[in-house]
Enzyme design. Structure first.
Site, PDB file in Angstrom:
ATOM      1  N   GLU A  74      -2.164 -15.468   2.067  1.00 15.94           N
ATOM      2  CA  GLU A  74      -0.890 -15.483   2.796  1.00 15.94           C
ATOM      3  C   GLU A  74      -0.441 -16.936   3.011  1.00 15.94           C
ATOM      4  OE1 GLU A  74       0.514 -12.669   4.278  1.00 15.94           O
ATOM      5  OE2 GLU A  74      -1.081 -11.275   3.711  1.00 15.94           O
ATOM      6  N   GLY A 113     -10.847  -2.174   0.894  1.00 19.13           N
ATOM      7  CA  GLY A 113      -9.803  -1.609   0.036  1.00 19.13           C
ATOM      8  C   GLY A 113     -10.213  -0.407  -0.786  1.00 19.13           C
ATOM      9  N   VAL A 138     -11.386  -0.781   5.267  1.00 17.54           N
ATOM     10  CA  VAL A 138     -12.482  -1.708   4.955  1.00 17.54           C
ATOM     11  C   VAL A 138     -12.710  -1.718   3.450  1.00 17.54           C
ATOM     12  CG1 VAL A 138     -14.925  -2.232   5.299  1.00 17.54           C
ATOM     13  CG2 VAL A 138     -13.604  -1.218   7.164  1.00 17.54           C
ATOM     14  N   LYS A 141     -13.288  -5.863   9.958  1.00 16.66           N
ATOM     15  CA  LYS A 141     -13.908  -4.901   9.047  1.00 16.66           C
ATOM     16  C   LYS A 141     -15.366  -4.667   9.447  1.00 16.66           C
ATOM     17  CE  LYS A 141     -10.886  -6.220   5.222  1.00 16.66           C
ATOM     18  NZ  LYS A 141     -10.728  -7.181   4.132  1.00 16.66           N
ATOM     19  N   VAL A 201       0.837  -1.212   0.000  1.00 16.07           N
ATOM     20  CA  VAL A 201       0.000   0.000   0.000  1.00 16.07           C
ATOM     21  C   VAL A 201       0.870   1.259   0.000  1.00 16.07           C
ATOM     22  CG1 VAL A 201      -1.875   1.221   1.170  1.00 16.07           C
ATOM     23  CG2 VAL A 201      -1.809  -1.274   1.249  1.00 16.07           C
TER      24      VAL A 201
HETATM   25  N1  LIG Z   1      -2.272  -5.044   0.725  1.00 14.21           N
HETATM   26  C1  LIG Z   1      -3.552  -4.725   0.570  1.00 14.21           C
HETATM   27  O1  LIG Z   1      -4.178  -4.967  -0.489  1.00 14.21           O
HETATM   28  C2  LIG Z   1      -4.300  -4.018   1.698  1.00 14.21           C
HETATM   29  C3  LIG Z   1      -5.642  -3.672   1.502  1.00 14.21           C
HETATM   30  C4  LIG Z   1      -6.318  -2.970   2.523  1.00 14.21           C
HETATM   31  C5  LIG Z   1      -5.664  -2.680   3.696  1.00 14.21           C
HETATM   32  N2  LIG Z   1      -4.361  -3.067   3.873  1.00 14.21           N
HETATM   33  C6  LIG Z   1      -3.706  -2.743   5.134  1.00 14.21           C
HETATM   34  O2  LIG Z   1      -2.635  -1.836   4.880  1.00 14.21           O
HETATM   35  C7  LIG Z   1      -1.575  -2.050   5.803  1.00 14.21           C
HETATM   36  C8  LIG Z   1      -0.285  -2.309   5.017  1.00 14.21           C
HETATM   37  O3  LIG Z   1      -0.464  -3.445   4.202  1.00 14.21           O
HETATM   38  P1  LIG Z   1       0.635  -3.858   3.102  1.00 14.21           P
HETATM   39  O4  LIG Z   1       0.036  -4.981   2.350  1.00 14.21           O
HETATM   40  O5  LIG Z   1       1.121  -2.665   2.393  1.00 14.21           O
HETATM   41  O6  LIG Z   1       1.793  -4.433   4.065  1.00 14.21           O
HETATM   42  P2  LIG Z   1       3.290  -4.826   3.669  1.00 14.21           P
HETATM   43  O7  LIG Z   1       3.406  -4.980   2.193  1.00 14.21           O
HETATM   44  O8  LIG Z   1       3.667  -5.962   4.536  1.00 14.21           O
HETATM   45  O9  LIG Z   1       4.157  -3.538   4.087  1.00 14.21           O
HETATM   46  C9  LIG Z   1       4.369  -3.162   5.402  1.00 14.21           C
HETATM   47  C10 LIG Z   1       5.409  -2.048   5.424  1.00 14.21           C
HETATM   48  O10 LIG Z   1       5.536  -1.545   6.751  1.00 14.21           O
HETATM   49  C11 LIG Z   1       6.896  -1.650   7.192  1.00 14.21           C
HETATM   50  N3  LIG Z   1       6.815  -2.041   8.610  1.00 14.21           N
HETATM   51  C12 LIG Z   1       6.051  -3.018   9.159  1.00 14.21           C
HETATM   52  N4  LIG Z   1       6.211  -3.052  10.491  1.00 14.21           N
HETATM   53  C13 LIG Z   1       7.096  -2.083  10.783  1.00 14.21           C
HETATM   54  C14 LIG Z   1       7.700  -1.626  12.009  1.00 14.21           C
HETATM   55  N5  LIG Z   1       7.379  -2.175  13.177  1.00 14.21           N
HETATM   56  N6  LIG Z   1       8.576  -0.612  11.943  1.00 14.21           N
HETATM   57  C15 LIG Z   1       8.908  -0.051  10.754  1.00 14.21           C
HETATM   58  N7  LIG Z   1       8.364  -0.425   9.574  1.00 14.21           N
HETATM   59  C16 LIG Z   1       7.484  -1.436   9.587  1.00 14.21           C
HETATM   60  C17 LIG Z   1       7.557  -2.687   6.308  1.00 14.21           C
HETATM   61  O11 LIG Z   1       8.937  -2.391   6.219  1.00 14.21           O
HETATM   62  P3  LIG Z   1       9.937  -3.247   5.266  1.00 14.21           P
HETATM   63  O12 LIG Z   1       9.508  -2.944   3.870  1.00 14.21           O
HETATM   64  O13 LIG Z   1      11.302  -2.736   5.552  1.00 14.21           O
HETATM   65  O14 LIG Z   1       9.731  -4.678   5.632  1.00 14.21           O
HETATM   66  C18 LIG Z   1       6.808  -2.485   4.987  1.00 14.21           C
HETATM   67  O15 LIG Z   1       7.402  -1.472   4.236  1.00 14.21           O
HETATM   68  C19 LIG Z   1      -2.009  -3.242   6.670  1.00 14.21           C
HETATM   69  O16 LIG Z   1      -2.580  -2.771   7.857  1.00 14.21           O
HETATM   70  C20 LIG Z   1      -3.073  -3.934   5.812  1.00 14.21           C
HETATM   71  O17 LIG Z   1      -4.049  -4.641   6.590  1.00 14.21           O
HETATM   72  C21 LIG Z   1      -3.657  -3.727   2.891  1.00 14.21           C
END
Ligand SMILES: NC(=O)c1ccc[n+]([C@@H]2O[C@H](COP(=O)([O-])OP(=O)(O)OC[C@H]3O[C@@H](n4cnc5c(N)ncnc54)[C@H](OP(=O)(O)O)[C@@H]3O)[C@@H](O)[C@H]2O)c1
Length: 420
Positions: free
Chosen positions: A188, A132, A130, A203, A12
């Site tokens: 996952e 997306g 919620v 959600k 994201v």
């Molecule tokens: N993916 C989707 O389609 C989607 C849809 C709706 C909502 N969401 C929500 O959006 C959020 C992000 O999702 P995502 O899919 O983008 O996750 P992601 O790809 O796993 O990315 C997480 C990012 O946060 C960083 N990070 C995580 N924990 C950290 C910490 N403790 N300290 C510093 N940096 C940290 C990671 O760093 P590194 O890169 O260095 O590992 C990474 O860059 C989540 O809450 C998810 O539920 C996602």
């Protein structure tokens, strides 16, 4: 110049970075302001990134963002609960607006975040948390001002919808469909949150809290996933002219709120049944508006980042100040009392009379048997969700392989094919 601090640069976060730095959108022109992503918090500064960044943008120190007076908006897209909670609170206390896509932290701490955002007169927006890319939270808040919302329900998880679609359309078993979802990147490595319904539960807690103007305790929502649904179930559903979906539903009547996440049988010609693969749908019922439905991509880099950027736009243009909902300071438990429906029950048992005895003991005397070959398969008459919950826990205790699926109210089962 508006400066943004990103917490996270994964799926994201990199989508948000790309949209905010794209030449092709009207965003900056419409606002008449320049926007810059000043700092980005990540875990690993040396990781290869999907986006090209100016030197010095990445940091592993959250306070480079949270304590920087030049950063106006903090965008939390890192996930998790405890750290995300602490950083969001710290952002408000340092006079920053907050946008998040993180359903887990919003479902748990919504009341506290709203309190802080009002206390510091800052925006707190979480549209992407919620469904997306579907704009649901903003229209829901608008409708709550005028309507009494009595029902909210939706297909809110693309992974389980993809798995069920493959089981129904291509005849795959649950394990095969899950494996395919994992290979294609829809699921996952550990799919528990999705297949057990926990993701939908969070959600639904957010949506129901807004719809019913009370923070609904996420842990009070009863939840059963799709793991027990097998190919025999799917063939029985087809005989019923039905399709199965994992649905989060919440009802409100007077002071009472009931909510559940469970598989639901819907008419195969209904709108819900046409929602396939990774798409989501949310439907609300209000006393003035009637039924409204919202449909679109429930996840993914671009749709989710789009929702985050819409929130950033609303904050910069001052469209956040009316968010004074859910401030009564208490958290409401959801029960099952308002659900009274028909249920599909399949039990793979050698002891049919024991299962029928269990139904009788729980006041379910009226049902139609669909099959008694190896598995007992039946549809109950209208019955309380609580009775079915008791039956489910008793079947678990005696170690039976079974599935229970609620029937949508308008599913006509009069022409049941009985094949004893
Ligand atoms: N993916 C989707 O389609 C989607 C849809 C709706 C909502 N969401 C929500 O959006 C959020 C992000 O999702 P995502 O899919 O983008 O996750 P992601 O790809 O796993 O990315 C997480 C990012 O946060 C960083 N990070 C995580 N924990 C950290 C910490 N403790 N300290 C510093 N940096 C940290 C990671 O760093 P590194 O890169 O260095 O590992 C990474 O860059 C989540 O809450 C998810 O539920 C996602």
């Amino acid at each position: 110049m508006i400066n943004v601090g990103l917490l996270g640069l994964g799926t994201v976060g990199s989508g948000v970075y790309e949209i905010l730095n794209s030449e092709n959108n009207n965003f900056k022109k419409l606002l008449g302001k320049d926007i810059s992503i000043k700092k980005i918090l990540v875990n690993d500064i040396n990781k290869k990134r999907q986006v090209k960044l100016p030197k010095g943008t990445l940091t592993t120190n959250p306070y480079d963002i949270l304590h920087d007076d030049d950063i106006h908006i903090v965008v939390e897209v890192m996930g998790g609960i405890d750290r995300a909670h602490d950083y969001i609170c710290e952002a408000f206390k340092n006079n920053k607006h907050v946008v998040t896509a993180n359903k887990a932290v919003v479902a748990k701490h919504m009341d506290e975040f709203l309190f802080l955002s009002n206390k510091y007169d800052k925006g707190f927006l979480f549209e992407a948390s919620v469904a997306g890319g579907i704009p649901i939270i903003k229209p829901l808040k608008q409708n709550v001002r005028i309507n009494n919302i009595s029902e909210i329900k939706g297909i809110l998880n693309g992974t389980t919808n993809f798995i069920l679609t493959k089981m129904i359309d291509d005849g795959l078993g649950f394990d095969e469909a899950l494996k395919l979802a994992q290979e294609l990147g829809y699921a996952e490595a550990d799919p528990t949150d999705d297949v057990e319904g926990f993701d939908v539960k969070r959600k639904l807690a957010i949506l129901a809290s807004i719809a019913f103007n009370n923070q609904i305790d996420v842990d009070s929502i009863k939840c059963s996933g799709i793991r027990n649904i097998n190919t025999l179930d799917i063939s029985m559903f087809k005989k019923l002219g039905a399709s199965v979906k994992l649905v989060g539903s919440a009802l409100c009547s007077g002071n009472k709120v009931s909510a559940s996440v469970e598989p639901l049988l819907v008419n195969k010609n209904s709108t819900m049944a046409t929602v396939k693969g990774a798409f989501n749908i949310v439907s609300i019922v209000g006393d003035t508006i009637g039924q409204l439905q919202f449909y679109g991509q429930g996840a993914g880099k671009k749709p989710t980042a789009n929702a985050v950027v819409c929130d950033i736009y609303d904050i910069i243009s001052g469209q956040y100040k009316t968010d004074h909902f859910i401030q009564n300071g208490h958290i409401k438990e959801a029960d099952l009392d308002l659900f009274n429906c028909k249920y599909y029950l399949r039990v793979n048992t050698k002891n049919i009379s024991r299962v029928l005895g269990l139904l009788d003991k729980n006041h379910i005397q009226k049902f139609t048997i669909m099959s008694m070959k190896n598995n007992l398969v039946l549809i109950t008459d209208n019955t309380s969700a609580k009775s079915m919950e008791i039956i489910s826990s008793q079947l678990k205790t005696i170690g039976e392989d079974f599935s229970i699926v609620r029937l949508e109210d308008d599913l006509n089962t009069n022409a049941l094919c009985i094949g004893i």
